[in-house]
Motif scaffolding. Structure first.
Motif, mmCIF file in Angstrom:
data_model
loop_
_atom_site.group_PDB
_atom_site.id
_atom_site.type_symbol
_atom_site.label_atom_id
_atom_site.label_comp_id
_atom_site.label_asym_id
_atom_site.label_seq_id
_atom_site.Cartn_x
_atom_site.Cartn_y
_atom_site.Cartn_z
ATOM 1 N N SER A 2 -43.166 19.760 -63.351
ATOM 2 C CA SER A 2 -42.629 21.080 -63.693
ATOM 3 C C SER A 2 -42.432 21.901 -62.432
ATOM 4 O O SER A 2 -43.026 21.628 -61.384
ATOM 5 C CB SER A 2 -43.579 21.829 -64.635
ATOM 6 O OG SER A 2 -44.655 22.359 -63.924
ATOM 7 N N THR A 4 -43.586 24.739 -61.816
ATOM 8 C CA THR A 4 -44.802 25.428 -61.402
ATOM 9 C C THR A 4 -45.667 24.562 -60.520
ATOM 10 O O THR A 4 -46.554 25.059 -59.848
ATOM 11 C CB THR A 4 -45.608 25.861 -62.626
ATOM 12 O OG1 THR A 4 -45.787 24.752 -63.485
ATOM 13 C CG2 THR A 4 -44.911 26.969 -63.360
ATOM 14 N N GLU A 5 -45.430 23.249 -60.500
ATOM 15 C CA GLU A 5 -46.216 22.367 -59.646
ATOM 16 C C GLU A 5 -45.640 22.277 -58.236
ATOM 17 O O GLU A 5 -46.251 21.677 -57.359
ATOM 18 C CB GLU A 5 -46.264 20.960 -60.249
ATOM 19 C CG GLU A 5 -47.069 20.869 -61.520
ATOM 20 C CD GLU A 5 -47.109 19.455 -62.039
ATOM 21 O OE1 GLU A 5 -48.207 18.887 -62.123
ATOM 22 O OE2 GLU A 5 -46.037 18.911 -62.340
ATOM 23 N N LYS A 23 -51.152 26.594 -58.988
ATOM 24 C CA LYS A 23 -51.410 25.214 -59.426
ATOM 25 C C LYS A 23 -52.468 25.177 -60.533
ATOM 26 O O LYS A 23 -52.350 24.421 -61.499
ATOM 27 C CB LYS A 23 -51.886 24.371 -58.242
ATOM 28 C CG LYS A 23 -50.852 24.129 -57.163
ATOM 29 C CD LYS A 23 -51.469 23.343 -56.017
ATOM 30 C CE LYS A 23 -50.505 23.157 -54.868
ATOM 31 N NZ LYS A 23 -51.157 22.471 -53.715
ATOM 32 N N ASP A 26 -51.079 26.478 -63.836
ATOM 33 C CA ASP A 26 -50.220 25.451 -64.414
ATOM 34 C C ASP A 26 -51.051 24.347 -65.065
ATOM 35 O O ASP A 26 -50.723 23.869 -66.156
ATOM 36 C CB ASP A 26 -49.322 24.861 -63.335
ATOM 37 C CG ASP A 26 -48.477 23.705 -63.855
ATOM 38 O OD1 ASP A 26 -47.484 23.978 -64.546
ATOM 39 O OD2 ASP A 26 -48.834 22.537 -63.591
ATOM 40 N N ARG A 30 -50.015 24.493 -68.871
ATOM 41 C CA ARG A 30 -48.980 23.500 -69.170
ATOM 42 C C ARG A 30 -49.569 22.141 -69.493
ATOM 43 O O ARG A 30 -49.104 21.428 -70.383
ATOM 44 C CB ARG A 30 -47.985 23.376 -68.009
ATOM 45 C CG ARG A 30 -46.743 22.565 -68.360
ATOM 46 C CD ARG A 30 -45.812 22.420 -67.178
ATOM 47 N NE ARG A 30 -46.425 21.636 -66.118
ATOM 48 C CZ ARG A 30 -46.446 20.309 -66.089
ATOM 49 N NH1 ARG A 30 -45.914 19.618 -67.085
ATOM 50 N NH2 ARG A 30 -46.990 19.668 -65.077
ATOM 51 N N ARG A 31 -50.641 21.771 -68.765
ATOM 52 C CA ARG A 31 -51.211 20.435 -68.969
ATOM 53 C C ARG A 31 -52.469 20.448 -69.821
ATOM 54 O O ARG A 31 -53.011 19.392 -70.159
ATOM 55 C CB ARG A 31 -51.487 19.787 -67.618
ATOM 56 C CG ARG A 31 -50.199 19.417 -66.874
ATOM 57 C CD ARG A 31 -50.483 18.656 -65.617
ATOM 58 N NE ARG A 31 -50.914 19.538 -64.543
ATOM 59 C CZ ARG A 31 -51.782 19.196 -63.597
ATOM 60 N NH1 ARG A 31 -52.357 18.011 -63.616
ATOM 61 N NH2 ARG A 31 -52.094 20.057 -62.642
ATOM 62 N N ASP A 84 -42.847 28.431 -69.412
ATOM 63 C CA ASP A 84 -43.270 27.657 -68.244
ATOM 64 C C ASP A 84 -42.449 27.972 -66.996
ATOM 65 O O ASP A 84 -42.498 27.238 -66.007
ATOM 66 C CB ASP A 84 -43.197 26.158 -68.545
ATOM 67 C CG ASP A 84 -41.773 25.680 -68.843
ATOM 68 O OD1 ASP A 84 -40.880 26.545 -69.008
ATOM 69 O OD2 ASP A 84 -41.561 24.457 -68.903
ATOM 70 N N LYS A 86 -41.437 29.406 -63.490
ATOM 71 C CA LYS A 86 -42.245 29.755 -62.321
ATOM 72 C C LYS A 86 -42.294 31.263 -62.122
ATOM 73 O O LYS A 86 -43.336 31.818 -61.747
ATOM 74 C CB LYS A 86 -41.696 29.091 -61.060
ATOM 75 C CG LYS A 86 -42.551 29.390 -59.829
ATOM 76 C CD LYS A 86 -41.961 28.804 -58.559
ATOM 77 C CE LYS A 86 -42.125 27.311 -58.537
ATOM 78 N NZ LYS A 86 -41.687 26.731 -57.228
ATOM 79 N N PHE A 89 -45.070 32.664 -64.233
ATOM 80 C CA PHE A 89 -46.385 32.327 -63.682
ATOM 81 C C PHE A 89 -46.712 33.212 -62.482
ATOM 82 O O PHE A 89 -47.822 33.738 -62.358
ATOM 83 C CB PHE A 89 -46.431 30.852 -63.285
ATOM 84 C CG PHE A 89 -46.798 29.916 -64.395
ATOM 85 C CD1 PHE A 89 -47.976 29.189 -64.351
ATOM 86 C CD2 PHE A 89 -45.971 29.764 -65.496
ATOM 87 C CE1 PHE A 89 -48.323 28.331 -65.386
ATOM 88 C CE2 PHE A 89 -46.302 28.905 -66.532
ATOM 89 C CZ PHE A 89 -47.488 28.180 -66.478
#
Length: 425
Positions: A2, A4-5, A23, A26, A30-31, A84, A86, A89
């Motif tokens: 993604s 964001t990573e 990180k 996220d 997300r995970r 999600d 960026k 975030f």
């Protein structure tokens, strides 16, 4: 991967900590990873402990106020940003610093803009600036995630939801369980804390390792609710099995109460930390790495304590990530696993012995429903009701003699459920 990573690391002062926070956020949102377990990987490359602590503090505060942060962001954009994205975030991280953590606005935005290099920097800067010029604030108490608040309201009522929101708004206290309950008053005075019950003292937040009594092992950190399961086994001279034992507070309670304890946990690394705390406190227990669903003890025990793996929604004020990670399907799966664990643990109890089942959950599927199903399917066991006199002030058993700890109903403590059973002699 993604977007964001893909946050770039920068050498500008303050940016690496915010990159780690991005990180980490996220990983949680997300995970679906737990905040604490995702921290090490997210903070790789941070040389200073202060930067690691800052990344953790930023994300924890974002998670406490996520619903309200997103409402602010959505109020300043022409159309809602994807969940999600960026930009969303990064705005969460900037806003929570400026509004909640006391970071000057210019520093809050300057240290996140490098994280959107090649991305919507103008959008991030514009939304942040517009909100700062309005002098926006956060609701007090914060709003719980919608589906969580609705679920708890259906089960426990609106007053519980309001109390939970108040609890998540402030840092939780530091509760200590004492090795020697007879010294409670003395340690409360020494530590400048409050005596909550025999063997339990509460303090404001503090650096644990610097407190009197830490080095000599006079106490260990343990929320008052978490101390209940072992308390309900009382003093003993027989053999006790502590299943899913890490982080070890209950193991140490049982050992201090005179039990011959065998502590079992699936995680070798977590069990090693239990061993370290046992050595610090001068207490003894046999430690075994094993899965409660497959492990076979050497023989039956006089008492078995199963503090089962659960959704952990009861410890939301210490771990706010659970409010955003745990879904009904996961709760149902965990409840099924608890039923299997409880059935297996029951086979290890001697005739006349006691079995205690507990979860740090606010979901009745994991507490009351599991206890009811166990009694319905195990004719050799009966409920062993808890008496009010066995509990600290502010706690009370329910009509069935079980203990349900709820925000706003019970003492200021983590959410918990405890049931006690006895095997027929």
């Amino acid at each position: 991967m993604s977007e964001t990573e893909k946050a770039p690391e920068r050498s500008v002062v303050g940016v690496p900590a915010r990159a780690a926070a991005l990180k980490l956020l996220d990983a949680v949102l997300r995970r679906g990873l737990p905040l604490e377990s995702a921290l090490d990987r997210a903070a790789q490359g941070l040389e200073r402990a202060e930067d690691r602590a800052l990344a953790h503090a930023i994300v924890a505060e974002v998670l406490r106020h996520l619903t309200d942060l997103d409402a602010l962001i959505d109020s300043a954009t022409a159309k809602p940003l994807p969940d999600d994205a960026k930009a969303r975030f990064v705005l969460r991280i900037a806003l929570v610093q400026a509004i909640r953590l006391g970071t000057p606005p210019h520093a809050a935005i300057a240290t996140v803009l490098p994280l959107v290099d090649g991305g919507p920097k103008r959008l991030v800067h514009g939304v942040f600036g517009a909100l700062m010029r309005k002098g926006v604030t956060m609701p007090d108490p914060p709003s719980l995630p919608g589906e969580v608040g609705e679920r708890w309201a259906r089960t426990w009522g609106e007053a519980m939801v309001e109390a939970a929101a108040r609890m998540i708004a402030v840092p939780p206290p530091l509760d200590l369980t004492l090795r020697d309950p007879a010294a409670t008053a003395a340690w409360a005075e020494t530590l400048g804390g409050e005596s909550l019950a025999p063997g339990h003292v509460r303090l404001a937040a503090a650096r644990v390792t610097e407190l009197p009594g830490f080095a000599e092992g006079a106490w260990w950190v343990q929320d008052l609710s978490a101390s209940l399961p072992a308390r309900l086994l009382g003093a003993g001279s027989g053999h006790a099995l502590d299943l899913c034992a890490a982080p070890g507070g209950k193991t140490m309670q049982l050992a201090a109460a005179g039990w011959d304890v065998t502590a079992i946990d699936l995680s070798d690394s977590r069990l090693k930390r239990v061993g370290e705390n046992l050595r610090r406190t001068g207490l003894k227990a046999k430690l075994l790495v094993g899965d409660a669903l497959t492990f076979t003890p050497a023989g039956p025990a006089d008492a078995v304590l199963l503090d089962a793996p659960c959704s952990a929604t009861g410890i939301f004020r210490r771990h706010p990530d659970v409010l955003h990670r745990v879904r009904p399907r996961a709760i149902a799966g965990l409840a099924e696993k608890q039923r299997a664990m409880l059935a297996r643990a029951a086979s290890w109890v001697k005739p006349g012995g006691r079995l205690v089942y507990s979860v740090c959950s606010l979901e009745p599927e994991e507490g009351e429903a599991v206890a009811d199903a166990f009694l319905a399917s195990h004719a050799g066991f009966v409920a062993d009701p808890v008496a009010a006199a066995e509990l600290p002030a502010g706690f009370a058993p329910d009509e069935a003699g079980r203990v349900r700890v709820l925000p706003g109903v019970t003492a200021d403590a983590d959410g918990f459920f405890v049931a006690r059973f006895r095997r027929a002699g």
